[in-house]
Structure formats: structure tokens, C-alpha cells
Design a protein around this motif. Structure first.
Motif, mmCIF file in Angstrom:
data_model
loop_
_atom_site.group_PDB
_atom_site.id
_atom_site.type_symbol
_atom_site.label_atom_id
_atom_site.label_comp_id
_atom_site.label_asym_id
_atom_site.label_seq_id
_atom_site.Cartn_x
_atom_site.Cartn_y
_atom_site.Cartn_z
ATOM 1 N N GLN A 15 1.654 -2.337 1.200
ATOM 2 C CA GLN A 15 0.128 -1.194 1.224
ATOM 3 C C GLN A 15 -0.188 -1.596 3.136
ATOM 4 N N ASN A 74 -3.300 -4.408 -7.006
ATOM 5 C CA ASN A 74 -3.093 -3.063 -7.087
ATOM 6 C C ASN A 74 -3.337 -1.725 -6.274
ATOM 7 N N SER A 82 3.207 -6.245 -3.459
ATOM 8 C CA SER A 82 2.707 -4.961 -3.335
ATOM 9 C C SER A 82 1.583 -5.009 -2.437
#
Length: 243
Positions: free
Chosen positions: A20, A105, A16
């Protein structure tokens, strides 16, 4: 292009955050093998020196991060966390050359804001003595030297922002408080001006004195003066003033 190395024990855990970072146009390598080489043999892979930042995964223990950080002679390490760390943890990390943190996250917007204004290092350096437990610091970090506005040429607005933060409890203020009384009636416009001014202050201080992040962003709250920057100002510009 800025290159980031994520050291981890499990590549899938970093998917994740890697995505990003890549959306923000960072070149990212996630590696278990480079970490294992260091963990098993205390050998620094030559590839590490081609990265500007090294992110230390949540899968690494604090002790492992500490031992690794003690080989690094520049503040290039970023700790990946599940939630925002407390001040005690941050103080420990800084002594290991972990100069910042990101949430695993985190949102794209928050990650962009957190990384955009960092002054990136040209390369990663490691100490000659890998067993040394004493991190090295640049000369400017050894003591709080006098710092004067005349040395940096801040604008009137920039000086006022620093002054307000110097006088604030815990050296921090909400964004609305920092731009209270500004002429513009549009709050979004004022917040944009504030953000730009904070960015200029950080860059000017970093360029003039090598102090990174003279003003910290408090997510969802406002801004806070870097304690070291504060001490430098107290020995210079504000040495004869009470706040």
C-alpha cells in the motif's frame, strides 16, 4: 522521494502495508536484521538515518517500542496496529516519540489521507545517551506559548474553523457541522473546501511554530483540535474569552 523503514520480527507480516505504501510512491524497506542489530546490541544501524519515517511493527512489543523510541530525538516513529488505539495508549506512545499510528490492513484511501499532510522530517536523529529514559523535546514543546492569529495570517474561513473547534466539546466536530451554513449548496464541494482549509491550517501552524497536526483527523467522524495547539491559543488569541 520519502523513505520509510519498517522494523519487524517477521517480514511477511508487513507485506500488505508495504504494498500500500509503495502504491503511494513511498520507498519502503522492511527489515528484520536492522531491528535485531538494535535489539541485541542496542546499536543504531547507520542506514536508519537515511529514512524520514520509521514504522514499528505489531510484532514488536510495547516495551520494545518504548525502549527504541527513547533513543529517538525527533518524532519520526509510527506504530503499526491491528485496530485504532485508545487515548491512554496514544499518550504513552507520544512520550516514546511515536507520533502517529497506521492500521496494518488499512485501505489505500485511508492511508493516503493519513500520510499526505504529515510534515516529513529531513532525517532520523538518535540521542547521544542510549540508556537515557527521558525523551528530548524541542523548545516549542516544553510549554504552551502564546499564539495569535496575527502571527500566522489565517483567512476568515480558517479562523472560523479554529473558533468552532475551540468551542466544541472535546475540541472536535463532525465535518458537516464545521461547514454548516457555508454558501455552497453542494455538500461535496463544501467538504472539499473544508479539507483544503484544514490542510492550510496545519501547514501554516507547522511552518510558523513547528506544531505538527494542529488539527487531527477523526476517521469517519470529523476533526479535532490538537490539545497543545489549543493550549497555545488559550494563552494568546483566546486568553480573555470563555468557550
Amino acid at each position: 522521494m520519502t523513505r520509510i523503514l519498517i522494523l519487524t520480527k517477521n517480514i511477511s507480516v508487513e507485506t500488505s502495508l508495504q504494498l500500500q505504501l509503495q502504491k503511494l510512491n513511498y520507498e519502503v524497506l522492511v527489515s528484520v536484521s536492522i531491528w535485531e542489530l538494535w535489539a541485541n546490541a542496542r546499536r543504531v544501524d547507520h542506514l536508519m538515518k537515511s529514512f524520514q519515517w520509521i514504522f514499528l511493527s505489531e510484532t514488536l512489543t510495547d516495551n520494545e517500542a518504548k525502549e527504541f523510541g527513547e533513543q529517538v530525538t525527533t518524532d519520526c516513529l509510527v506504530r503499526i496496529v491491528g485496530e485504532e488505539p485508545d487515548e491512554a495508549a496514544l499518550a504513552n506512545w507520544r512520550s516514546w516519540h511515536v507520533f502517529d499510528w497506521v492500521e496494518a490492513n488499512t485501505s489505500l484511501e485511508r492511508l493516503r489521507e493519513k500520510l499526505l499532510y504529515k510534515s516529513l522530517l529531513q532525517r532520523v536523529d538518535f540521542s547521544v545517551d542510549p540508556l537515557s529514559s527521558s525523551p528530548r523535546f524541542s523548545d516549542y514543546q516544553k510549554k504552551a506559548f502564546p499564539l495569535y492569529f496575527s502571527d500566522i495570517h489565517f483567512t476568515k474561513m480558517e479562523k472560523e474553523i479554529i473558533q468552532h473547534l475551540m468551542e466544541a466539546d472535546n475540541l472536535s466536530l463532525a465535518r458537516d457541522e464545521l461547514c454548516h451554513g457555508w454558501r455552497s449548496k453542494n455538500q461535496n464541494s463544501k467538504l472539499s473546501q473544508l479539507s483544503s482549509a484544514i490542510t492550510r491550517i496545519r501547514k501554516k501552524v507547522a511552518d510558523a511554530y513547528g506544531i505538527e497536526d494542529a488539527i487531527h483527523t477523526l476517521w469517519g467522524e470529523g476533526y479535532q483540535l490538537n490539545t497543545y495547539f489549543y493550549n497555545c491559543l488559550m494563552k494568546g488569541e483566546f486568553q480573555n474569552q470563555q468557550h
